[in-house]
Design a protein around this motif. Structure first.
Motif, PDB file in Angstrom:
ATOM      1  N   ASP A  83       1.011  -1.159   0.034  1.00  0.00           N
ATOM      2  CA  ASP A  83       0.081   0.153  -0.192  1.00  0.00           C
ATOM      3  C   ASP A  83       0.758   1.304   0.094  1.00  0.00           C
ATOM      4  O   ASP A  83       1.875   1.349   0.607  1.00  0.00           O
ATOM      5  N   LYS A  84       0.328   2.331  -0.831  1.00  0.00           N
ATOM      6  CA  LYS A  84       1.231   3.573  -0.858  1.00  0.00           C
ATOM      7  C   LYS A  84       0.696   4.613   0.091  1.00  0.00           C
ATOM      8  O   LYS A  84       1.410   5.346   0.245  1.00  0.00           O
ATOM      9  N   GLY A  85      -0.454   4.435   0.646  1.00  0.00           N
ATOM     10  CA  GLY A  85      -0.881   5.431   1.686  1.00  0.00           C
ATOM     11  C   GLY A  85      -1.209   6.782   1.099  1.00  0.00           C
ATOM     12  O   GLY A  85      -1.462   6.886  -0.226  1.00  0.00           O
ATOM     13  N   SER A  86      -1.363   7.805   1.998  1.00  0.00           N
ATOM     14  CA  SER A  86      -1.772   9.056   1.708  1.00  0.00           C
ATOM     15  C   SER A  86      -1.197  10.068   2.848  1.00  0.00           C
ATOM     16  O   SER A  86      -0.171   9.634   3.657  1.00  0.00           O
ATOM     17  N   ILE A  87      -1.488  11.241   2.749  1.00  0.00           N
ATOM     18  CA  ILE A  87      -0.778  12.293   3.809  1.00  0.00           C
ATOM     19  C   ILE A  87      -1.105  12.164   5.271  1.00  0.00           C
ATOM     20  O   ILE A  87      -2.292  11.457   5.374  1.00  0.00           O
ATOM     21  N   HIS A  89     -13.094  11.387   5.765  1.00  0.00           N
ATOM     22  CA  HIS A  89     -11.975  10.055   5.763  1.00  0.00           C
ATOM     23  C   HIS A  89     -11.559   9.695   7.281  1.00  0.00           C
ATOM     24  O   HIS A  89     -11.876  10.291   8.330  1.00  0.00           O
ATOM     25  N   LEU A  90     -10.987   8.542   7.092  1.00  0.00           N
ATOM     26  CA  LEU A  90     -10.412   7.971   8.324  1.00  0.00           C
ATOM     27  C   LEU A  90      -8.730   8.205   8.283  1.00  0.00           C
ATOM     28  O   LEU A  90      -8.342   8.265   6.979  1.00  0.00           O
ATOM     29  N   HIS A  91      -8.092   8.658   9.182  1.00  0.00           N
ATOM     30  CA  HIS A  91      -6.409   8.685   9.152  1.00  0.00           C
ATOM     31  C   HIS A  91      -6.040   7.255   9.931  1.00  0.00           C
ATOM     32  O   HIS A  91      -6.776   6.968  11.066  1.00  0.00           O
ATOM     33  N   LEU A  92      -5.195   6.917   9.300  1.00  0.00           N
ATOM     34  CA  LEU A  92      -4.571   5.692   9.913  1.00  0.00           C
ATOM     35  C   LEU A  92      -2.847   5.793   9.803  1.00  0.00           C
ATOM     36  O   LEU A  92      -2.418   6.083   8.723  1.00  0.00           O
ATOM     37  N   LYS A  93      -2.363   4.893  10.863  1.00  0.00           N
ATOM     38  CA  LYS A  93      -0.952   4.863  10.866  1.00  0.00           C
ATOM     39  C   LYS A  93      -0.809   3.229  11.124  1.00  0.00           C
ATOM     40  O   LYS A  93      -1.366   2.824  12.025  1.00  0.00           O
ATOM     41  N   VAL A  94      -0.170   2.601  10.252  1.00  0.00           N
ATOM     42  CA  VAL A  94       0.119   1.134  10.353  1.00  0.00           C
ATOM     43  C   VAL A  94       1.566   0.546  10.438  1.00  0.00           C
ATOM     44  O   VAL A  94       2.166   1.041   9.524  1.00  0.00           O
ATOM     45  N   GLY A  95       2.139   0.190  11.525  1.00  0.00           N
ATOM     46  CA  GLY A  95       3.574  -0.458  11.555  1.00  0.00           C
ATOM     47  C   GLY A  95       3.718  -1.729  12.243  1.00  0.00           C
ATOM     48  O   GLY A  95       2.666  -2.187  12.874  1.00  0.00           O
ATOM     49  N   LEU A 138       3.097   2.736   7.296  1.00  0.00           N
ATOM     50  CA  LEU A 138       2.098   3.297   6.285  1.00  0.00           C
ATOM     51  C   LEU A 138       1.440   4.143   7.068  1.00  0.00           C
ATOM     52  O   LEU A 138       0.858   4.047   8.143  1.00  0.00           O
ATOM     53  N   THR A 139       1.211   5.266   6.395  1.00  0.00           N
ATOM     54  CA  THR A 139       0.466   6.379   6.627  1.00  0.00           C
ATOM     55  C   THR A 139      -0.937   6.474   5.576  1.00  0.00           C
ATOM     56  O   THR A 139      -0.407   6.576   4.591  1.00  0.00           O
ATOM     57  N   ALA A 140      -2.059   6.528   5.876  1.00  0.00           N
ATOM     58  CA  ALA A 140      -2.992   6.482   4.975  1.00  0.00           C
ATOM     59  C   ALA A 140      -4.059   7.357   5.334  1.00  0.00           C
ATOM     60  O   ALA A 140      -4.566   7.545   6.495  1.00  0.00           O
ATOM     61  N   GLN A 141      -5.041   7.883   4.299  1.00  0.00           N
ATOM     62  CA  GLN A 141      -6.495   8.432   4.577  1.00  0.00           C
ATOM     63  C   GLN A 141      -7.201   7.516   3.740  1.00  0.00           C
ATOM     64  O   GLN A 141      -7.026   7.387   2.678  1.00  0.00           O
ATOM     65  N   LEU A 142      -8.311   7.000   4.304  1.00  0.00           N
ATOM     66  CA  LEU A 142      -9.442   6.125   3.602  1.00  0.00           C
ATOM     67  C   LEU A 142     -10.689   7.049   3.264  1.00  0.00           C
ATOM     68  O   LEU A 142     -10.980   7.471   4.327  1.00  0.00           O
ATOM     69  N   LEU A 170      -7.725   4.142  -2.282  1.00  0.00           N
ATOM     70  CA  LEU A 170      -7.983   4.250  -0.766  1.00  0.00           C
ATOM     71  C   LEU A 170      -9.352   4.525  -0.630  1.00  0.00           C
ATOM     72  O   LEU A 170      -9.882   4.853   0.391  1.00  0.00           O
ATOM     73  N   MET A 171     -10.237   3.964  -1.458  1.00  0.00           N
ATOM     74  CA  MET A 171     -11.654   4.086  -1.518  1.00  0.00           C
ATOM     75  C   MET A 171     -12.030   2.911  -0.688  1.00  0.00           C
ATOM     76  O   MET A 171     -11.924   1.754  -1.250  1.00  0.00           O
ATOM     77  N   LEU A 172     -13.154   3.136   0.302  1.00  0.00           N
ATOM     78  CA  LEU A 172     -13.560   2.225   1.122  1.00  0.00           C
ATOM     79  C   LEU A 172     -14.999   1.591   0.531  1.00  0.00           C
ATOM     80  O   LEU A 172     -15.611   2.389  -0.328  1.00  0.00           O
TER      81      LEU A 172
END
Length: 286
Positions: A101-105, A222-228, A235-239, A259-261
């Motif tokens: 996954d490439k993630g987002s800001i 949107h949802l903000h997430l950090k996954v490690g 990975l930092t993402a907005q969904l 990134l679309m749910l």
């Protein structure tokens, strides 16, 4: 919503975003070679000079620009300005190598050290929190398909009025913020509420730019997430949610198709709500 609330939001969020960024940078230093600094600074300055020449900038316009740049700092809105109009480019550059996954800001409203809640839990929220119930669940895996047990999923998002805890008055400190450690199979299940679309603060310097340019200030929900996970890139993402009118013209230019749910109607602990399944794939560290 009263004007006082809106004014408090812009003033508080700008100051808090600046303070939070500076706290994360305490003691930090980066040894950038002078030739790299010179190259980037020179090209940025030359680009601004070229805009001035091309549009024959008047002295009155120059003085307005100068006053506005000063006010961005006085309002504490440099984190907001940079995260809205520049970060999506930096994110694209720094994740272009990924096969997962490439993630987002990240945006300006991340707060570290949110309460730990396990792998299957309800995020911190007020009694009677507004918004439809949302169950967000999935699995964290490596690019080879193996589950990443013990991975950490951080989730934060705006409430149904578009406000973030710690960046607007009257909200509990950790409202709609939490850290979740996935189970041995990399799975997680988080119960929360649907966030709302919102406008970035408009009564400060960034808002004055938006008004002067005739732009809008909206971000889609949107949802903000950090996954490690150990041995993997964070990975930092907005969904995002389908059907939002600002998915196509997000002020922060951060929406990506991947990134679309895909929310489905479902039962969440006896309450009718939405259920989203979304897996995260992390790249191993090089």
């Amino acid at each position: 919503m009263s004007n006082d609330q809106l004014e408090a939001r812009a003033a508080d969020s700008g100051a808090n975003a600046t303070a939070a960024f500076r706290k994360t940078r305490e003691g930090a230093a980066l040894d950038v070679p002078p030739e790299r600094v010179s190259a980037m600074a020179t090209e940025a300055i030359e680009a601004i000079q070229e805009v001035a020449r091309r549009h024959r900038l008047t002295y009155d316009e120059y003085r307005v620009l100068k006053d506005w740049l000063i006010s961005v700092g006085e309002d504490g809105e440099w984190p907001l300005f940079l995260d809205v109009w520049l970060e999506h480019v930096i994110e694209d550059i720094n994740t272009s190598h990924r096969t997962g996954d490439k993630g987002s800001i990240e945006g300006p409203y991340y707060v570290p050290n949110a309460p730990e809640m396990g792998s299957h839990a309800k995020i911190d929220m007020r009694d009677g929190e507004k918004g439809d119930t949302l169950r967000f669940q999935g699995q964290v895996r490596s690019t080879d398909g193996s589950p990443l047990g013990g991975a950490k999923v951080e989730l934060w998002h705006a409430d149904a009025d578009g406000f973030y805890s710690q960046y607007a008055p009257g909200l509990p400190e950790w409202n709609l913020r939490g850290s979740f450690t996935v189970d041995d199979e990399g799975r997680f299940q988080i119960d929360t509420v649907l966030p709302a679309p919102y406008q970035i603060p408009t009564d400060g310097a960034c808002g004055r730019l938006i008004a002067a340019a005739g732009w809008h200030a909206w971000r889609p929900a949107h949802l903000h997430l950090k996954v490690g996970a150990q041995g993997h890139e964070q990975l930092t993402a907005q969904l995002y949610f389908p059907g939002d009118p600002h998915n196509e013209d997000d002020i922060a230019s951060a929406v990506k198709p991947e990134l679309m749910l895909d929310p489905k109607d479902g039962d969440v602990d006896g309450t009718a709500g939405k259920v989203v399944d979304y897996d995260f794939v992390l790249d191993p560290l090089a």
